[in-house]
Design an enzyme around this catalytic site. Structure first.
Site, short mmCIF file in Angstrom:
data_model
loop_
_atom_site.label_atom_id
_atom_site.label_comp_id
_atom_site.label_asym_id
_atom_site.label_seq_id
_atom_site.Cartn_x
_atom_site.Cartn_y
_atom_site.Cartn_z
N TYR A 48 0.85 -1.19 0.00
CA TYR A 48 0.00 0.00 0.00
C TYR A 48 0.88 1.24 0.00
O TYR A 48 1.82 1.35 0.80
CB TYR A 48 -0.90 -0.01 1.23
CG TYR A 48 -1.76 1.21 1.39
CD1 TYR A 48 -2.75 1.52 0.47
CD2 TYR A 48 -1.60 2.07 2.48
CE1 TYR A 48 -3.56 2.64 0.61
CE2 TYR A 48 -2.40 3.19 2.63
CZ TYR A 48 -3.38 3.47 1.71
OH TYR A 48 -4.17 4.58 1.85
N ASP A 62 -0.35 15.60 6.09
CA ASP A 62 -1.26 14.95 5.15
C ASP A 62 -2.49 15.82 4.93
O ASP A 62 -3.58 15.53 5.42
CB ASP A 62 -1.65 13.58 5.70
CG ASP A 62 -2.54 12.79 4.75
OD1 ASP A 62 -2.56 13.13 3.55
OD2 ASP A 62 -3.22 11.86 5.22
N ASP A 91 -5.90 10.50 -2.46
CA ASP A 91 -6.61 11.58 -1.76
C ASP A 91 -7.92 11.91 -2.48
O ASP A 91 -8.73 11.04 -2.69
CB ASP A 91 -5.70 12.80 -1.62
CG ASP A 91 -4.55 12.57 -0.65
OD1 ASP A 91 -4.65 11.67 0.19
OD2 ASP A 91 -3.54 13.28 -0.76
#
Length: 297
Positions: A48, A62, A91
């Site tokens: 991932y 983030d 995102d």
């Protein structure tokens, strides 16, 4: 030798097969190609590429500051270093539906096996923080449809993440998930579920593959593989685990040098030179030039 011998198309096919085997697909976060290689060596099923880990590794929070070229470039190197399928966090998709479409095609060309797109508005934030703002279900559905239509490989896995549990409640999150599936999503990622019971409720309500986020220090409990399989989840990500482990180990090592004047006391915590060279397949490079590896350890 320099990249995995398994093609991106084969990786996508292997991920689809894994999701049909009625067991949890375990996907730790790899924030660098070297970490991805170690994930494969340890026996996991996928890698991932976490947006949070990538941005942290670049020294930024983030909040959506990374760009498509940065994410795609890093993700391509990570995906290319392993024969495992790699899934990337995109995102909010780097823009409007047309931008999302371009993002999907860029990721396919970069060798990724899938991605997840979330329904936050910009500036976005970590899924386990409070006061997240969401786009409307209709706007998110348009992005998902654009992503689905843009795919050139039908095996590229399109995952829709909803952050609505914390902002709107569990029922709203389930409703959004159903809309996203209707728009073309193939897997649902319900972010920040509060407890094991909510994971079970979501599983009962959604007739599609589900992804569980087992991130540390967040709103969700850390459920075991056995528990997630019993509930019926299909995939689990461990997005920032490797980065957190690495940073704490680095912190301890640097403190040892600062306090003691050398690193003797932390040698036992280090990957040895031989272990690193074995992971890098150093000897294989000797096939190209015997002068590269002409020594013994």
């Amino acid at each position: 030798m320099l990249t995995a011998k398994v093609s991106p198309a084969e990786k996508r096919q292997s991920l689809r097969k894994l999701l049909q085997e009625n067991r949890l697909v375990r996907v730790p976060g790899g924030f660098s190609p070297l970490v991805a290689m170690l994930i494969e060596q340890t026996g996991f099923e996928g890698v991932y590429v976490s947006g949070g880990a990538l941005s942290a590794n670049m020294g930024m929070p983030d909040i959506g500051l990374t760009t498509l070229p940065e994410v795609a470039g890093q993700a391509a190197m990570i995906a290319g270093a392993t024969s495992l399928p790699a899934i990337v966090d995109i995102d909010t998709g780097f823009g409007e539906p047309i931008n999302v479409a371009r993002t999907i095609q860029t990721l396919e060309q970069a060798g990724l096996a899938g991605c997840h797109l979330e329904d936050q508005s910009m500036p976005k934030r970590c899924g386990h923080l409070d006061k997240k703002q969401l786009v409307s279900p209709q706007e998110m559905a348009r992005k998902i449809k654009a992503a689905a239509d843009a795919k050139t490989d039908p095996n590229f896995l399109l995952i829709a993440r909803t952050d609505s549990r914390a902002a709107e409640g569990l029922d709203a999150a389930i409703d959004r998930a159903k809309r996203y599936l209707d728009a073309g999503a193939e897997m649902i990622f319900p972010e920040a579920l509060a407890d094991e019971a909510e994971f079970a409720v979501f599983r009962k309500a959604i007739d599609a593959p589900l992804l569980a986020n087992m991130t540390e220090f967040g709103k969700s409990p850390l459920l075991s593989v056995a528990t997630l399989e019993a509930i019926g989840y299909d995939m689990a990500i461990y997005p920032v685990t490797a980065l957190r482990l690495a940073m704490k180990a680095i912190e301890r090592g640097l403190k040892a040098i600062a306090d003691n004047g050398d690193q003797q006391e932390v040698l036992c915590d280090m990957q040895t030179r031989q272990e690193l060279y074995e992971l890098l397949r150093y000897e294989e490079y000797n096939r190209f030039d015997e002068q590269i590896f002409n020594f013994t350890l």
